[in-house]
Design an enzyme around this catalytic site. Sequence first.
Site, PDB file in Angstrom:
ATOM      1  N   HIS A  97      46.898  52.685  23.370  1.00 25.56           N
ATOM      2  CA  HIS A  97      47.451  50.575  22.177  1.00 25.56           C
ATOM      3  C   HIS A  97      45.748  50.605  22.488  1.00 25.56           C
ATOM      4  CE1 HIS A  97      48.442  48.978  26.542  1.00 25.56           C
ATOM      5  NE2 HIS A  97      47.321  48.351  25.777  1.00 25.56           N
ATOM      6  N   ASP A 128      51.643  56.661  26.325  1.00 23.60           N
ATOM      7  CA  ASP A 128      50.676  55.494  25.640  1.00 23.60           C
ATOM      8  C   ASP A 128      48.218  55.688  26.547  1.00 23.60           C
ATOM      9  OD1 ASP A 128      49.452  52.522  25.168  1.00 23.60           O
ATOM     10  OD2 ASP A 128      50.960  51.665  26.186  1.00 23.60           O
ATOM     11  N   SER A 211      44.196  46.233  29.700  1.00 20.27           N
ATOM     12  CA  SER A 211      44.864  47.453  29.456  1.00 20.27           C
ATOM     13  C   SER A 211      44.118  49.111  29.826  1.00 20.27           C
ATOM     14  CB  SER A 211      45.049  47.166  28.118  1.00 20.27           C
ATOM     15  OG  SER A 211      46.472  46.588  28.939  1.00 20.27           O
TER      16      SER A 211
END
Length: 359
Positions: A97, A128, A211
């Site tokens: 992402h 992911d 992230s």
Amino acid sequence: MDVSRTRRTLRTTAALGSCCLVLASGCTVPGGGSAEDGSTTQAAQQAAVPVSVTDLQNQYLKVIKNVLPSVVQIEASRDLGSGVVYDGSGRIVTNAHVVGNEKTFRVTTANSEEPLTASLVYSYPEQDLAVIRLDKVPDGLKPASFGDTQKVQVGQITLAMGSPLGLSSSVTEGIVSATGRTVTENPEGGGTGATIANMVQTSAAINPGNSGGALVDLDGRVIGIPTLAASDPDLGGSAAPGIGFAIPASMVKTIADQIVKQGKVTDSGRAALGVTARTVVDENYQPAGVAVVSVQPGGAADRAGIRTGDIITKVGDDHITTITSLAVSLASDRPGQRTTVTYSREGVRRTVGVTLGEQ
């Protein structure tokens, strides 16, 4: 409670099993009695203390000094995140992402005064994870060391390193709060929609931009890639402090190694029924199962005799009410594993044995 990847909503599904909290001493113990009364000496007391404040702080400083150079900031055209240097050839592992649909990126490393350019190697949204590669490898690029997820314990001290809110080389501290969590990203919140098993839950703060960074133990090993943070819908979707999730290092290595060697993921390790499906509701408009829209020829469901139009209500011991609950159930299984599927066909309930395929 909703859970999100830095700013994306997801659900958690995991039993809160019993856990053990491991505490480290925050200070040395003052001296006790004298040798004359036979009490424990000061030296013996100090030897019994697991760690002093100074020792613990020095270990933090050592880990940060050793690991932070392996954590980079990644800029896509409309997003910003973090990454971890995977090898000396300039490959960097991050979240899918973070890269989104982009093919090129700007990367700031610990040794680069100006951002470097990088290109996408491969993105695997199902887990992911993604790998990008620097177009030019700078001197002194330092790959991170990845740990053994099987050795991660609840109560273990962790450090989260990344670029929250664009603040590069930031570090937060916490513990491993739980292991073995299964979470599902909400694609409406910008996530990939992945259902990810065996995630590490941590109390270290995970903020937007974290992230793809590193969740590190006090031996300086990456034990996970921070990916998700909790949000509380009762508080307007604001962050719920101290609840974050990281993809375990073992899965990161499994996926990244395949991308490095083959340029893609050929062995996902993710179980599948081999169907496309949709959630159905009952007369009260409540989710009541998953209707099979199509069946993959030769797939697990096809071999078990499941057909288009069947409504799946159970996999093994797991009750299935939505597409998400089906994904969560399969996330804990492995390809080739034998299980049962309960479904209804024209009002008749049936249960069949199924050998799961691979996603």
